[in-house]
Motif scaffolding. Structure first.
Motif, short mmCIF file in Angstrom:
data_model
loop_
_atom_site.label_atom_id
_atom_site.label_comp_id
_atom_site.label_asym_id
_atom_site.label_seq_id
_atom_site.Cartn_x
_atom_site.Cartn_y
_atom_site.Cartn_z
N GLU A 37 0.83 -1.21 0.00
CA GLU A 37 0.00 0.00 0.00
C GLU A 37 0.86 1.25 0.00
N ALA A 38 1.98 1.20 0.71
CA ALA A 38 2.86 2.36 0.78
C ALA A 38 3.44 2.68 -0.60
N LEU A 39 3.81 1.65 -1.36
CA LEU A 39 4.34 1.89 -2.70
C LEU A 39 3.28 2.46 -3.63
N ILE A 40 2.06 1.94 -3.54
CA ILE A 40 0.99 2.44 -4.40
C ILE A 40 0.64 3.88 -4.03
N SER A 41 0.59 4.16 -2.74
CA SER A 41 0.32 5.52 -2.29
C SER A 41 1.39 6.48 -2.78
N ALA A 42 2.64 6.05 -2.71
CA ALA A 42 3.74 6.89 -3.17
C ALA A 42 3.65 7.12 -4.68
N ALA A 43 3.20 6.11 -5.43
CA ALA A 43 3.05 6.26 -6.87
C ALA A 43 1.99 7.31 -7.21
N HIS A 44 0.95 7.37 -6.40
CA HIS A 44 -0.08 8.38 -6.62
C HIS A 44 0.45 9.79 -6.36
N ASN A 45 1.37 9.90 -5.44
CA ASN A 45 1.87 11.22 -5.03
C ASN A 45 3.12 11.65 -5.77
N LEU A 46 3.70 10.77 -6.59
CA LEU A 46 4.96 11.07 -7.25
C LEU A 46 4.80 12.19 -8.28
N GLY B 44 -3.16 4.28 -17.87
CA GLY B 44 -4.40 3.78 -18.43
C GLY B 44 -4.51 2.28 -18.29
N ASP B 45 -5.67 1.80 -17.86
CA ASP B 45 -5.94 0.37 -17.75
C ASP B 45 -7.19 0.08 -18.58
N TYR B 46 -7.00 -0.65 -19.67
CA TYR B 46 -8.10 -0.94 -20.60
C TYR B 46 -8.42 -2.44 -20.60
N SER B 47 -8.01 -3.13 -19.56
CA SER B 47 -8.13 -4.58 -19.50
C SER B 47 -9.59 -5.02 -19.38
N GLY B 48 -9.82 -6.28 -19.72
CA GLY B 48 -11.16 -6.84 -19.60
C GLY B 48 -11.25 -8.16 -20.33
N ALA C 18 4.98 6.53 -11.34
CA ALA C 18 3.79 7.27 -10.91
C ALA C 18 2.53 6.60 -11.44
N HIS C 19 1.42 6.81 -10.75
CA HIS C 19 0.11 6.32 -11.18
C HIS C 19 -0.83 7.50 -11.36
N ARG C 20 -1.58 7.47 -12.46
CA ARG C 20 -2.62 8.46 -12.69
C ARG C 20 -3.83 7.75 -13.30
N GLY C 21 -5.01 8.26 -12.98
CA GLY C 21 -6.22 7.73 -13.60
C GLY C 21 -6.84 6.59 -12.82
N SER C 22 -7.76 5.88 -13.46
CA SER C 22 -8.55 4.81 -12.82
C SER C 22 -7.79 3.49 -12.89
N GLU D 232 -4.17 -1.89 -9.33
CA GLU D 232 -3.48 -1.72 -8.05
C GLU D 232 -3.84 -2.83 -7.08
N ASN D 233 -5.09 -3.26 -7.07
CA ASN D 233 -5.46 -4.40 -6.24
C ASN D 233 -4.65 -5.63 -6.64
N GLN D 234 -4.52 -5.84 -7.96
CA GLN D 234 -3.79 -7.01 -8.44
C GLN D 234 -2.31 -6.93 -8.07
N LEU D 235 -1.74 -5.73 -8.15
CA LEU D 235 -0.34 -5.56 -7.76
C LEU D 235 -0.15 -5.91 -6.29
N MET D 236 -1.01 -5.37 -5.43
CA MET D 236 -0.84 -5.56 -3.98
C MET D 236 -1.18 -6.98 -3.54
N GLU D 237 -2.01 -7.68 -4.32
CA GLU D 237 -2.36 -9.06 -3.97
C GLU D 237 -1.33 -10.07 -4.45
N TYR D 238 -0.45 -9.64 -5.33
CA TYR D 238 0.50 -10.58 -5.92
C TYR D 238 1.64 -10.90 -4.95
N VAL D 239 1.66 -12.13 -4.47
CA VAL D 239 2.74 -12.64 -3.63
C VAL D 239 3.33 -13.83 -4.38
N PRO D 240 4.56 -13.69 -4.92
CA PRO D 240 5.12 -14.71 -5.81
C PRO D 240 5.03 -16.14 -5.28
#
Length: 485
Positions: free
Chosen positions: A305-314, A360-364, A437-441, A446-454
């Protein structure tokens, strides 16, 4: 006895015996309009009545924001609790000191009202009549504060049998602080170290009523055994699904049968027409509305969460160099297949200090032609210079799909010969260095990044893979090329 007197007595009896009648009557007295009653209000009130009767002394209620929880479980519980026992003593805590004072003063105004006094004459002491602390002449009353504020010097309840009041905790942490480990965990620790000790006797009820905001919020902490006690748990998501089993992780939770049908919890407030708006912020929807916050920051996770939060603020300091769209395509298109990951990203600056932007995330879930058109739209939208496509599944067919859809730009084919960890770890390191950095929706990504434990993740992280491919391509000149992948 006159007819008016008889009606007054009947109203008093009804208010004492029926908590919803009490709430409806005094809501109209205060607001001048009828209180709208829905089935979830009945479920909450039935549960509160079990607290007042002594059947339940540890209760967690989870309900979406704006569903009248404070009205029923705090304001009216205090006022009706004093009607039932003029010595009832309450400690009320919330995330905001001012909010706790507002709830306290609303309950106090109700007690001092002519309508209340007509049924239960109850004078307040002149030397203890403030928003923060007010007392009845019989020794009952309220002390209100923030959950992080001063709570010593006062105890909820009395060392007597029967209904004697309660400790009421209403939203102990505000949603804006959900991802502040210091604030969130501070409240959890404070519950055991200070708050819990503010009971006259151990059987004095504690009611925690809140929207879920984080996996490790106070509700989750208590239901998983944080206090060592068993907690009755009334769980009311915005969409009821009675087929879902009670979470095994809630080892100290005792589920309460709400008796509500499948579907929207309160269609008058939220219904199918609101689904898109509610789900647009996936993390908020899952936590605050569905009462199922995801678990992040597991040991071994590459993104926290700290890394994702930092990406939003970068802050991006350099000029834009290039943009790409990366695709992790699925070979099949069915209900069982994974999504096709489609991520747009850009690089800024040059050399070892270059920065990256996931934008941008256009996945589906798409047919091959569907994902090709979606990727082409992203390519044009972000003025990309190439589409990066993973060719492990399908090889030439993936590139042909793009060309057959009309794409005439540059295609960069990549073949992932190393495992996901080997591909993802260098990109995680860029986040650690504060260069992404992260911008947009990007909530689902981000959920997938934080849930990924190798070591433990089994599901293929399609959006993660596409993002890794994009940044790896953009960073090719600084040690993150495709060589060896």
């Amino acid at each position: 006895m006159t007819t008016a007197d008889q009606l007054a007595v009947a109203r008093r009896v009804e208010c004492e015996e029926d908590g919803l009648y009490f709430s409806r009557y005094f809501f109209k007295q205060r607001m001048g309009s009828k209180m709208l009653i829905a089935p979830h209000h009945q479920a909450i009130q039935r549960t509160i009545d079990r607290v007042v009767s002594g059947e339940i002394n540890r209760l967690v209620v989870n309900v979406p924001p704006g569903y009248t929880k404070t009205e029923l479980a705090t304001i009216n519980m205090i006022a009706r609790g004093l009607a039932l026992n003029n010595r009832a003593r309450f400690l009320h805590l919330s995330y905001s000191h001012n909010l706790a004072l507002l709830n306290s003063s609303t309950a106090r105004a109700m007690v001092k009202s002519a309508a209340f006094q007509e049924m239960w004459p109850l004078a307040l002491k002149d030397d203890a009549d403030s928003k923060a602390m007010w007392w009845t002449e019989h020794g009952g009353g309220v002390y209100a504060s923030s959950a992080a504020g001063q709570v010593t010097g006062f105890r909820a309840g009395h060392m007597e049998a029967g209904w004697q009041g309660a400790l009421l905790i209403d939203d102990p942490v505000k949603p804006d602080d959900a991802f502040s480990e210091t604030i969130r965990d501070g409240i959890n620790n404070r519950f055991n170290e200070t708050i819990k000790s503010r009971l006259a006797i151990e059987s004095t009820p504690i009611v925690v009523i809140m929207q879920r905001i984080h996996y490790n919020d106070l509700s989750g902490y208590l239901l998983r055994g944080g206090s060592g006690e068993k907690w009755h748990h009334l769980n009311l998501p915005v969409i009821i699904d009675n087929s879902e089993a009670y979470p095994e992780e809630n080892t100290h939770g005792i589920p309460i049968d709400h008796g509500l049908p499948d579907g929207w919890l309160w269609p008058f407030k939220h219904n199918e027409s609101h689904r898109v708006a509610l789900t647009s912020h996936r993390r908020t929807f899952e936590a605050q509305y569905m009462q199922k916050p995801r678990r992040f920051n597991a040991e071994g996770a590459l993104w926290t969460e700290a890394l994702i939060s930092a990406a939003h603020n970068l802050h991006i300091r350099f000029d834009k160099v290039r943009s790409v769209v990366a695709i992790d395509p699925q070979a099949t298109n069915s209900d069982e297949s994974d999504e096709t990951g489609i991520i747009a990203a850009s690089s800024y600056g040059h050399g070892d200090k270059r920065q990256f932007l996931v934008e941008g995330d256009y996945s589906g879930k798409f047919s091959p032609g569907g994902w090709a058109k979606k990727a082409m739209h992203a390519y044009n939208e972000h003025e990309a210079d190439a589409i990066v496509i993973e060719t492990n599944q399908g090889g030439d067919m993936a590139e042909s799909t793009l060309k057959n859809a009309g794409f005439k730009g540059r295609i960069i084919r990549v073949h992932a010969s190393k495992g996901k960890f080997a591909r993802a770890e260098p990109i995680s390191a860029l986040y650690e260095q504060g260069r992404v950095a992260h911008r947009g929706s990007l909530y689902t990504l981000e959920n997938q990044l934080m849930e990924y434990v190798p070591a433990t993740s089994k599901k293929s992280p399609d959006r993660l893979d596409a993002m890794v491919y994009a940044i790896t391509e953009l960073g090719g000149g600084s040690g993150y090329s495709w060589k060896g992948f």
